[in-house]
Design a protein around this motif. Structure first.
Motif, PDB file in Angstrom:
ATOM      1  N   VAL A  83       0.839  -1.203   0.000  1.00 40.11           N
ATOM      2  CA  VAL A  83       0.000   0.000   0.000  1.00 40.11           C
ATOM      3  C   VAL A  83       0.875   1.254   0.000  1.00 40.11           C
ATOM      4  O   VAL A  83       0.631   2.203  -0.753  1.00 40.11           O
ATOM      5  CB  VAL A  83      -0.948   0.001   1.213  1.00 40.11           C
ATOM      6  N   LYS A  84       1.888   1.271   0.864  1.00 37.47           N
ATOM      7  CA  LYS A  84       2.761   2.441   0.955  1.00 37.47           C
ATOM      8  C   LYS A  84       3.522   2.651  -0.353  1.00 37.47           C
ATOM      9  O   LYS A  84       3.690   3.786  -0.811  1.00 37.47           O
ATOM     10  CB  LYS A  84       3.740   2.280   2.120  1.00 37.47           C
ATOM     11  N   THR A  85       3.969   1.569  -0.971  1.00 36.68           N
ATOM     12  CA  THR A  85       4.651   1.675  -2.259  1.00 36.68           C
ATOM     13  C   THR A  85       3.706   2.175  -3.338  1.00 36.68           C
ATOM     14  O   THR A  85       4.044   3.065  -4.132  1.00 36.68           O
ATOM     15  CB  THR A  85       5.224   0.301  -2.674  1.00 36.68           C
ATOM     16  N   GLY A  86       2.490   1.619  -3.362  1.00 36.10           N
ATOM     17  CA  GLY A  86       1.523   1.982  -4.393  1.00 36.10           C
ATOM     18  C   GLY A  86       0.943   3.366  -4.231  1.00 36.10           C
ATOM     19  O   GLY A  86       0.398   3.942  -5.189  1.00 36.10           O
ATOM     20  N   ALA A  87       1.051   3.955  -3.018  1.00 38.24           N
ATOM     21  CA  ALA A  87       0.471   5.274  -2.772  1.00 38.24           C
ATOM     22  C   ALA A  87       1.139   6.363  -3.603  1.00 38.24           C
ATOM     23  O   ALA A  87       0.558   7.438  -3.814  1.00 38.24           O
ATOM     24  CB  ALA A  87       0.581   5.627  -1.287  1.00 38.24           C
ATOM     25  N   ALA A  88       2.351   6.097  -4.074  1.00 38.84           N
ATOM     26  CA  ALA A  88       3.032   7.077  -4.936  1.00 38.84           C
ATOM     27  C   ALA A  88       2.363   7.180  -6.299  1.00 38.84           C
ATOM     28  O   ALA A  88       2.547   8.172  -7.017  1.00 38.84           O
ATOM     29  CB  ALA A  88       4.495   6.686  -5.095  1.00 38.84           C
ATOM     30  N   ARG A  89       1.580   6.167  -6.656  1.00 37.31           N
ATOM     31  CA  ARG A  89       0.961   6.139  -7.993  1.00 37.31           C
ATOM     32  C   ARG A  89      -0.564   6.095  -7.939  1.00 37.31           C
ATOM     33  O   ARG A  89      -1.236   6.707  -8.767  1.00 37.31           O
ATOM     34  CB  ARG A  89       1.508   4.932  -8.758  1.00 37.31           C
ATOM     35  N   PHE A  90      -1.117   5.366  -6.961  1.00 39.25           N
ATOM     36  CA  PHE A  90      -2.561   5.181  -6.883  1.00 39.25           C
ATOM     37  C   PHE A  90      -3.145   5.901  -5.671  1.00 39.25           C
ATOM     38  O   PHE A  90      -2.466   6.084  -4.651  1.00 39.25           O
ATOM     39  CB  PHE A  90      -2.899   3.688  -6.787  1.00 39.25           C
ATOM     40  N   SER A  91      -4.417   6.270  -5.770  1.00 36.68           N
ATOM     41  CA  SER A  91      -5.120   6.861  -4.628  1.00 36.68           C
ATOM     42  C   SER A  91      -5.503   5.777  -3.634  1.00 36.68           C
ATOM     43  O   SER A  91      -5.482   4.576  -3.958  1.00 36.68           O
ATOM     44  CB  SER A  91      -6.383   7.585  -5.108  1.00 36.68           C
ATOM     45  N   SER A  92      -5.870   6.188  -2.412  1.00 43.28           N
ATOM     46  CA  SER A  92      -6.291   5.222  -1.400  1.00 43.28           C
ATOM     47  C   SER A  92      -7.512   4.438  -1.863  1.00 43.28           C
ATOM     48  O   SER A  92      -7.622   3.232  -1.606  1.00 43.28           O
ATOM     49  CB  SER A  92      -6.597   5.941  -0.077  1.00 43.28           C
ATOM     50  N   THR A  93      -8.429   5.117  -2.550  1.00 49.05           N
ATOM     51  CA  THR A  93      -9.635   4.441  -3.058  1.00 49.05           C
ATOM     52  C   THR A  93      -9.277   3.359  -4.060  1.00 49.05           C
ATOM     53  O   THR A  93      -9.819   2.243  -4.023  1.00 49.05           O
ATOM     54  CB  THR A  93     -10.573   5.459  -3.719  1.00 49.05           C
ATOM     55  N   GLU A  94      -8.352   3.658  -4.959  1.00 45.21           N
ATOM     56  CA  GLU A  94      -7.933   2.665  -5.949  1.00 45.21           C
ATOM     57  C   GLU A  94      -7.256   1.475  -5.281  1.00 45.21           C
ATOM     58  O   GLU A  94      -7.490   0.320  -5.655  1.00 45.21           O
ATOM     59  CB  GLU A  94      -6.975   3.315  -6.956  1.00 45.21           C
ATOM     60  N   LEU A  95      -6.435   1.747  -4.273  1.00 45.37           N
ATOM     61  CA  LEU A  95      -5.748   0.658  -3.577  1.00 45.37           C
ATOM     62  C   LEU A  95      -6.744  -0.233  -2.840  1.00 45.37           C
ATOM     63  O   LEU A  95      -6.589  -1.459  -2.814  1.00 45.37           O
ATOM     64  CB  LEU A  95      -4.719   1.234  -2.597  1.00 45.37           C
ATOM     65  N   VAL A  96      -7.768   0.376  -2.231  1.00 42.98           N
ATOM     66  CA  VAL A  96      -8.811  -0.420  -1.574  1.00 42.98           C
ATOM     67  C   VAL A  96      -9.524  -1.297  -2.600  1.00 42.98           C
ATOM     68  O   VAL A  96      -9.804  -2.474  -2.342  1.00 42.98           O
ATOM     69  CB  VAL A  96      -9.827   0.488  -0.846  1.00 42.98           C
ATOM     70  N   PHE A  97      -9.800  -0.740  -3.777  1.00 43.01           N
ATOM     71  CA  PHE A  97     -10.487  -1.520  -4.817  1.00 43.01           C
ATOM     72  C   PHE A  97      -9.643  -2.714  -5.249  1.00 43.01           C
ATOM     73  O   PHE A  97     -10.145  -3.852  -5.296  1.00 43.01           O
ATOM     74  CB  PHE A  97     -10.784  -0.632  -6.027  1.00 43.01           C
ATOM     75  N   TYR A  98      -8.369  -2.478  -5.571  1.00 41.96           N
ATOM     76  CA  TYR A  98      -7.530  -3.579  -6.059  1.00 41.96           C
ATOM     77  C   TYR A  98      -7.266  -4.598  -4.954  1.00 41.96           C
ATOM     78  O   TYR A  98      -7.148  -5.795  -5.234  1.00 41.96           O
ATOM     79  CB  TYR A  98      -6.216  -3.021  -6.604  1.00 41.96           C
ATOM     80  N   ARG A  99      -7.187  -4.135  -3.709  1.00 41.16           N
ATOM     81  CA  ARG A  99      -7.015  -5.060  -2.588  1.00 41.16           C
ATOM     82  C   ARG A  99      -8.254  -5.937  -2.420  1.00 41.16           C
ATOM     83  O   ARG A  99      -8.175  -7.117  -2.118  1.00 41.16           O
ATOM     84  CB  ARG A  99      -6.745  -4.269  -1.300  1.00 41.16           C
ATOM     85  N   SER A 100      -9.440  -5.341  -2.614  1.00 35.48           N
ATOM     86  CA  SER A 100     -10.692  -6.036  -2.336  1.00 35.48           C
ATOM     87  C   SER A 100     -11.134  -6.941  -3.467  1.00 35.48           C
ATOM     88  O   SER A 100     -11.670  -8.029  -3.229  1.00 35.48           O
ATOM     89  CB  SER A 100     -11.804  -5.022  -2.029  1.00 35.48           C
ATOM     90  N   ILE A 101     -10.942  -6.491  -4.714  1.00 39.05           N
ATOM     91  CA  ILE A 101     -11.481  -7.247  -5.846  1.00 39.05           C
ATOM     92  C   ILE A 101     -10.810  -8.610  -5.956  1.00 39.05           C
ATOM     93  O   ILE A 101     -11.457  -9.604  -6.312  1.00 39.05           O
ATOM     94  CB  ILE A 101     -11.334  -6.445  -7.161  1.00 39.05           C
ATOM     95  N   PHE A 102      -9.518  -8.681  -5.632  1.00 36.46           N
ATOM     96  CA  PHE A 102      -8.834  -9.972  -5.677  1.00 36.46           C
ATOM     97  C   PHE A 102      -9.427 -10.921  -4.643  1.00 36.46           C
ATOM     98  O   PHE A 102      -9.702 -12.093  -4.937  1.00 36.46           O
ATOM     99  CB  PHE A 102      -7.337  -9.783  -5.433  1.00 36.46           C
ATOM    100  N   THR A 128      -6.225   6.116 -12.350  1.00 37.50           N
ATOM    101  CA  THR A 128      -4.853   5.957 -12.815  1.00 37.50           C
ATOM    102  C   THR A 128      -4.787   4.850 -13.860  1.00 37.50           C
ATOM    103  O   THR A 128      -5.222   3.723 -13.594  1.00 37.50           O
ATOM    104  CB  THR A 128      -3.922   5.604 -11.645  1.00 37.50           C
ATOM    105  N   PRO A 129      -4.262   5.153 -15.048  1.00 46.28           N
ATOM    106  CA  PRO A 129      -4.152   4.103 -16.083  1.00 46.28           C
ATOM    107  C   PRO A 129      -3.245   2.962 -15.607  1.00 46.28           C
ATOM    108  O   PRO A 129      -2.222   3.195 -14.967  1.00 46.28           O
ATOM    109  CB  PRO A 129      -3.524   4.845 -17.273  1.00 46.28           C
ATOM    110  N   LEU A 130      -3.636   1.756 -15.921  1.00 43.91           N
ATOM    111  CA  LEU A 130      -2.832   0.598 -15.539  1.00 43.91           C
ATOM    112  C   LEU A 130      -1.825   0.261 -16.630  1.00 43.91           C
ATOM    113  O   LEU A 130      -2.134   0.356 -17.819  1.00 43.91           O
ATOM    114  CB  LEU A 130      -3.731  -0.621 -15.283  1.00 43.91           C
ATOM    115  N   HIS A 131      -0.629  -0.135 -16.200  1.00 43.93           N
ATOM    116  CA  HIS A 131       0.404  -0.594 -17.115  1.00 43.93           C
ATOM    117  C   HIS A 131       0.795  -2.021 -16.733  1.00 43.93           C
ATOM    118  O   HIS A 131       0.525  -2.479 -15.622  1.00 43.93           O
ATOM    119  CB  HIS A 131       1.624   0.328 -17.047  1.00 43.93           C
TER     120      HIS A 131
END
Length: 285
Positions: free
Chosen positions: A17-36, A198-201
């Motif tokens: 989460v801390k690493t991804g916060a440089a690129r994604f918002s907290s909402t996006e991180l919650v989504f990707y954490r939850s959808i899996f 944020t666009p995914l790569h």
């Protein structure tokens, strides 16, 4: 053993989460954490033909939305504070639970005078620990992030009350996890539609997979730990997350805390463990 696996997994999730916060918002991180987690649990439910209909759907939704808000606040705190600090603030939940239990758990057996006195001391000790951890400074950004971290602890305590009530009513753990991940996925996805996504790569996929895998394994390991282990032992070992997060923060980001901050973390951990023990009825676990 399972709680130690969960503790390590939650610390690793926090690092992602801390690493991804440089690129994604907290909402996006919650989504990707939850959808899996949702896809994993849904596949298990379909494969085994488990029934999703719940006689306590309202309480399931209450637990899920409370957990979603707590998770969103927790991820924001991780993004803006040292990893160990954010996780420790989230683990103030036992103190909030001790403070609010007379109103939230009215149906349970009343606590003895000794238990109530111990809980009161734990609440005071825990928030002294918070003061030592934060060492009051006047930077607005610090206080906003710290307040959000504390609110995530309060949200986690409220979610725990719902989980406790659902378990006492016979709701299986997997169904509670299913509705939690479902609501988190839908709610965070809806919030994402109102923001710039944020666009995914391709290079993001290993990171997002690591976030989802670590979160799902941690949640399943924690569920198994509470189901098969001694409750008080498991609750105490939950604080291993703070230890693992501290080590990750030191070795990965070079986060060096002062001795007062470490003392504050220790005081919060001890207060949480003692409050968990004092609030439990005298039994053999």
């Amino acid at each position: 053993m399972w709680m130690l696996v969960a503790g390590l997994g939650f610390a690793v999730m926090g690092a992602f989460v801390k690493t991804g916060a440089a690129r994604f918002s907290s909402t996006e991180l919650v989504f990707y954490r939850s959808i899996f987690g949702f896809i994993t649990i849904a596949a298990m439910v379909c494969w085994q033909g488990k029934p999703l209909k719940s006689p306590m759907l309202g309480k399931q939704m209450g637990r899920a939305f409370t957990g979603f808000i707590a998770l969103l606040l927790f991820f924001y705190a991780i993004a803006n504070l040292p990893l160990a600090t954010a996780i420790t603030l989230n683990y103030t939940s036992p103190m909030f639970l001790a403070l609010l239990s007379p109103w939230l758990l009215k149906a349970e057996k009343p606590l003895s005078r000794w238990q109530q006195g111990t809980l009161n001391l734990c609440v005071i000790g825990g928030f002294i620990g918070v003061t030592l951890l934060l060492q009051p400074r006047w930077e607005p950004d610090l206080w906003i992030a710290a307040s959000v971290g504390l609110l995530s602890g309060l949200g986690a305590a409220l979610a725990y009350v719902h989980v406790k009530q659902l378990g006492a009513s016979g709701e299986p753990d997997w169904r509670t996890v299913f509705y939690f991940t479902l609501v988190c996925s839908v709610a965070s996805g809806a919030l994402m539609l109102n923001t710039d996504i944020t666009p995914l790569h391709w290079q993001d996929l290993p990171f997002l997979l690591g976030l989802g895998v670590s979160a799902t394994i941690s949640q399943l390991a924690m569920t198994r730990a509470y189901r098969t282990g001694r409750t008080l032992t498991v609750a105490s070992l939950a604080y291993s997350t703070v230890v693992f997060a501290t080590l990750i923060g030191v070795f990965w980001w070079g986060e060096h805390l002062s001795w007062m901050e470490y003392l504050g973390m220790l005081l919060i951990m001890l207060s949480g463990m003692v409050s968990s023990r004092a609030s439990s009825p005298k039994q053999s676990d």
